[in-house]
Design a protein around this motif. Sequence first.
Motif, PDB file in Angstrom:
ATOM      1  N   LEU A  47       0.731  -1.093   0.278  1.00  0.00           N
ATOM      2  CA  LEU A  47      -0.059  -0.118  -0.108  1.00  0.00           C
ATOM      3  C   LEU A  47       0.767   1.568   0.077  1.00  0.00           C
ATOM      4  CD1 LEU A  47      -3.165  -1.086   2.143  1.00  0.00           C
ATOM      5  CD2 LEU A  47      -2.314  -1.075   0.069  1.00  0.00           C
ATOM      6  N   GLY A  48       2.262   1.260   0.087  1.00  0.00           N
ATOM      7  CA  GLY A  48       2.934   2.240   0.009  1.00  0.00           C
ATOM      8  C   GLY A  48       3.735   2.546   1.021  1.00  0.00           C
ATOM      9  N   ARG A  49       3.656   2.158   2.330  1.00  0.00           N
ATOM     10  CA  ARG A  49       4.723   2.287   2.937  1.00  0.00           C
ATOM     11  C   ARG A  49       5.674   1.095   3.183  1.00  0.00           C
ATOM     12  NH1 ARG A  49       2.389   4.957   7.690  1.00  0.00           N
ATOM     13  NH2 ARG A  49       4.313   5.248   8.039  1.00  0.00           N
ATOM     14  N   TYR A  50       6.472   0.785   1.872  1.00  0.00           N
ATOM     15  CA  TYR A  50       7.603  -0.003   3.037  1.00  0.00           C
ATOM     16  C   TYR A  50       8.110   0.449   3.924  1.00  0.00           C
ATOM     17  CZ  TYR A  50      11.954  -2.911   2.785  1.00  0.00           C
ATOM     18  OH  TYR A  50      12.408  -3.931   2.784  1.00  0.00           O
ATOM     19  N   THR A  51       8.670  -0.867   4.409  1.00  0.00           N
ATOM     20  CA  THR A  51       9.588  -0.396   5.779  1.00  0.00           C
ATOM     21  C   THR A  51      10.634  -1.647   5.946  1.00  0.00           C
ATOM     22  OG1 THR A  51      10.115   0.490   7.957  1.00  0.00           O
ATOM     23  CG2 THR A  51       8.251  -0.529   7.589  1.00  0.00           C
ATOM     24  N   PRO A  52      11.385  -2.004   5.954  1.00  0.00           N
ATOM     25  CA  PRO A  52      12.554  -2.659   6.994  1.00  0.00           C
ATOM     26  C   PRO A  52      11.801  -3.518   8.243  1.00  0.00           C
ATOM     27  CG  PRO A  52      13.872  -1.488   6.421  1.00  0.00           C
ATOM     28  CD  PRO A  52      12.234  -0.604   5.744  1.00  0.00           C
ATOM     29  N   ASP A  53      11.252  -2.804   8.815  1.00  0.00           N
ATOM     30  CA  ASP A  53      11.168  -1.922  10.352  1.00  0.00           C
ATOM     31  C   ASP A  53       9.898  -2.847  11.258  1.00  0.00           C
ATOM     32  OD1 ASP A  53      13.913  -1.510  10.746  1.00  0.00           O
ATOM     33  OD2 ASP A  53      13.078   0.623   9.613  1.00  0.00           O
ATOM     34  N   SER A  54       9.215  -2.561  11.874  1.00  0.00           N
ATOM     35  CA  SER A  54       8.270  -2.433  12.200  1.00  0.00           C
ATOM     36  C   SER A  54       6.760  -2.081  12.086  1.00  0.00           C
ATOM     37  CB  SER A  54       7.543  -2.545  14.052  1.00  0.00           C
ATOM     38  OG  SER A  54       9.318  -2.306  14.776  1.00  0.00           O
ATOM     39  N   PRO A  55       5.975  -2.979  11.059  1.00  0.00           N
ATOM     40  CA  PRO A  55       4.849  -2.976  10.390  1.00  0.00           C
ATOM     41  C   PRO A  55       3.926  -1.679  11.294  1.00  0.00           C
ATOM     42  CG  PRO A  55       3.978  -4.409  10.971  1.00  0.00           C
ATOM     43  CD  PRO A  55       6.027  -4.758  11.632  1.00  0.00           C
ATOM     44  N   SER A  56       3.437  -0.944  10.719  1.00  0.00           N
ATOM     45  CA  SER A  56       2.079  -0.049  11.675  1.00  0.00           C
ATOM     46  C   SER A  56       1.430  -0.620  12.229  1.00  0.00           C
ATOM     47  CB  SER A  56       1.457   1.705  10.788  1.00  0.00           C
ATOM     48  OG  SER A  56       0.495   0.077   9.560  1.00  0.00           O
ATOM     49  N   GLY A  57       0.757   0.052  12.953  1.00  0.00           N
ATOM     50  CA  GLY A  57      -0.538  -0.494  14.157  1.00  0.00           C
ATOM     51  C   GLY A  57      -1.968  -1.247  12.741  1.00  0.00           C
ATOM     52  N   TYR A  58      -2.024  -0.275  12.055  1.00  0.00           N
ATOM     53  CA  TYR A  58      -3.200  -0.550  10.937  1.00  0.00           C
ATOM     54  C   TYR A  58      -2.508  -1.421  10.005  1.00  0.00           C
ATOM     55  CZ  TYR A  58      -5.559  -0.689   6.320  1.00  0.00           C
ATOM     56  OH  TYR A  58      -6.679  -0.735   5.760  1.00  0.00           O
ATOM     57  N   ALA A  59      -1.331  -1.724   9.980  1.00  0.00           N
ATOM     58  CA  ALA A  59      -0.910  -2.839   8.891  1.00  0.00           C
ATOM     59  C   ALA A  59      -1.084  -4.108   9.362  1.00  0.00           C
ATOM     60  CB  ALA A  59       0.674  -2.684   8.562  1.00  0.00           C
ATOM     61  N   VAL A  60      -0.510  -4.042  10.284  1.00  0.00           N
ATOM     62  CA  VAL A  60      -0.812  -5.496  11.829  1.00  0.00           C
ATOM     63  C   VAL A  60      -2.360  -6.469  12.199  1.00  0.00           C
ATOM     64  CG1 VAL A  60      -0.495  -6.591  13.455  1.00  0.00           C
ATOM     65  CG2 VAL A  60       1.013  -4.915  13.044  1.00  0.00           C
ATOM     66  N   ALA A  61      -2.819  -4.927  11.548  1.00  0.00           N
ATOM     67  CA  ALA A  61      -4.549  -5.081  11.914  1.00  0.00           C
ATOM     68  C   ALA A  61      -5.214  -5.386  10.980  1.00  0.00           C
ATOM     69  CB  ALA A  61      -5.097  -3.807  12.310  1.00  0.00           C
ATOM     70  N   ALA A  62      -4.565  -5.612  10.038  1.00  0.00           N
ATOM     71  CA  ALA A  62      -5.205  -5.328   8.805  1.00  0.00           C
ATOM     72  C   ALA A  62      -4.215  -7.192   7.957  1.00  0.00           C
ATOM     73  CB  ALA A  62      -4.377  -5.280   7.121  1.00  0.00           C
ATOM     74  N   ALA A  63      -2.913  -7.725   8.060  1.00  0.00           N
ATOM     75  CA  ALA A  63      -2.936  -8.819   8.451  1.00  0.00           C
ATOM     76  C   ALA A  63      -3.423 -10.223   9.479  1.00  0.00           C
ATOM     77  CB  ALA A  63      -1.256  -8.182   9.023  1.00  0.00           C
ATOM     78  N   HIS A  64      -3.865  -9.895  10.803  1.00  0.00           N
ATOM     79  CA  HIS A  64      -4.899 -10.139  11.294  1.00  0.00           C
ATOM     80  C   HIS A  64      -6.344 -11.078  10.903  1.00  0.00           C
ATOM     81  CE1 HIS A  64      -2.355 -10.549  15.105  1.00  0.00           C
ATOM     82  NE2 HIS A  64      -2.096  -9.755  15.043  1.00  0.00           N
ATOM     83  N   HIS A  65      -6.526  -9.547   9.885  1.00  0.00           N
ATOM     84  CA  HIS A  65      -7.919  -9.797   9.758  1.00  0.00           C
ATOM     85  C   HIS A  65      -8.280 -10.514   8.446  1.00  0.00           C
ATOM     86  CE1 HIS A  65     -11.569  -9.123   8.185  1.00  0.00           C
ATOM     87  NE2 HIS A  65     -11.405  -8.494   6.519  1.00  0.00           N
ATOM     88  N   LEU A  66      -7.010 -10.833   6.990  1.00  0.00           N
ATOM     89  CA  LEU A  66      -6.523 -11.337   6.660  1.00  0.00           C
ATOM     90  C   LEU A  66      -6.422 -13.017   6.974  1.00  0.00           C
ATOM     91  CD1 LEU A  66      -6.106 -12.254   3.545  1.00  0.00           C
ATOM     92  CD2 LEU A  66      -4.356 -11.664   3.229  1.00  0.00           C
ATOM     93  N   GLU A  67      -5.661 -13.194   8.128  1.00  0.00           N
ATOM     94  CA  GLU A  67      -5.316 -14.794   8.885  1.00  0.00           C
ATOM     95  C   GLU A  67      -6.941 -15.258   9.011  1.00  0.00           C
ATOM     96  OE1 GLU A  67      -5.344 -17.258  11.293  1.00  0.00           O
ATOM     97  OE2 GLU A  67      -5.992 -15.395  11.821  1.00  0.00           O
ATOM     98  N   ARG A  68      -7.202 -14.422   9.156  1.00  0.00           N
ATOM     99  CA  ARG A  68      -9.181 -14.908  10.139  1.00  0.00           C
ATOM    100  C   ARG A  68      -9.642 -14.901   9.058  1.00  0.00           C
ATOM    101  NH1 ARG A  68      -8.040 -10.525  13.949  1.00  0.00           N
ATOM    102  NH2 ARG A  68      -9.242  -9.414  12.662  1.00  0.00           N
ATOM    103  N   LEU A  69     -10.038 -13.824   7.932  1.00  0.00           N
ATOM    104  CA  LEU A  69     -10.879 -14.985   6.063  1.00  0.00           C
ATOM    105  C   LEU A  69     -10.309 -16.023   6.269  1.00  0.00           C
ATOM    106  CD1 LEU A  69     -10.547 -11.549   4.226  1.00  0.00           C
ATOM    107  CD2 LEU A  69     -13.481 -12.828   5.730  1.00  0.00           C
ATOM    108  N   LEU A  70      -8.949 -16.105   6.575  1.00  0.00           N
ATOM    109  CA  LEU A  70      -8.417 -17.689   5.837  1.00  0.00           C
ATOM    110  C   LEU A  70      -8.546 -18.694   6.555  1.00  0.00           C
ATOM    111  CD1 LEU A  70      -4.569 -15.882   4.764  1.00  0.00           C
ATOM    112  CD2 LEU A  70      -6.131 -17.189   3.487  1.00  0.00           C
ATOM    113  N   TYR A  71      -8.607 -18.300   7.973  1.00  0.00           N
ATOM    114  CA  TYR A  71      -9.098 -19.442   8.992  1.00  0.00           C
ATOM    115  C   TYR A  71     -10.244 -20.119   8.685  1.00  0.00           C
ATOM    116  CZ  TYR A  71      -9.689 -22.063  12.405  1.00  0.00           C
ATOM    117  OH  TYR A  71     -10.177 -23.548  13.606  1.00  0.00           O
TER     118      TYR A  71
END
Length: 145
Positions: free
Chosen positions: A76-100
Amino acid sequence: MFSGRTVGYLEGLCHASDATYPEGGAVFSLKQSHNSANAELPSELQEAFRLLAPQPHLVPSPQQIADLARFIQGMLGRYTPDSPSGYAVAAAHHLERLLYADLGYDLIHVHTEDWNHGMGMELQVVMARKRDNNLFSLESSWQVD
C-alpha cells in the motif's frame, strides 16, 4: 475453498497497490491441492504437520504476522524493513482470520522475501488441514515498477 469475501479482500489490496504503483502493483494467486499436504508441504514443515494434533485455531507466530503486515504495508505504499504500523498488523490479522474461516487449517506458515531494497516483495502463505490432508497456498507479490 476460498470465499468471495477473502478473494474480494485480496482484490481490494491489489487494486490499492495498483493505484499506488501505476508502473507496478500487486498480483495474487490461490491454490488448493486435494489430499496432498503430506507430500507437497515444504520439507521443513512436513514433520511438524505429521506430528500435529488438530487445534481449534492455530494462529501464525508474532513474527509471521509482522512479516505479513510488512508485506501489506509495502503493498500500500509504505514499505519499511522495520516494524509495521498498527493498521498493517490489523490488516494482517484480518486476512489471517478470513483464511482460517474459509479453510479451517491446522498448520500455517508465512514466508516473505524482499526484492531490490524495498522495490518489491513476495509473499507465500502455506496452510494445511489434517482431516483431509488438503494443502492451500496464497502467493502474492508487489513491486514499484
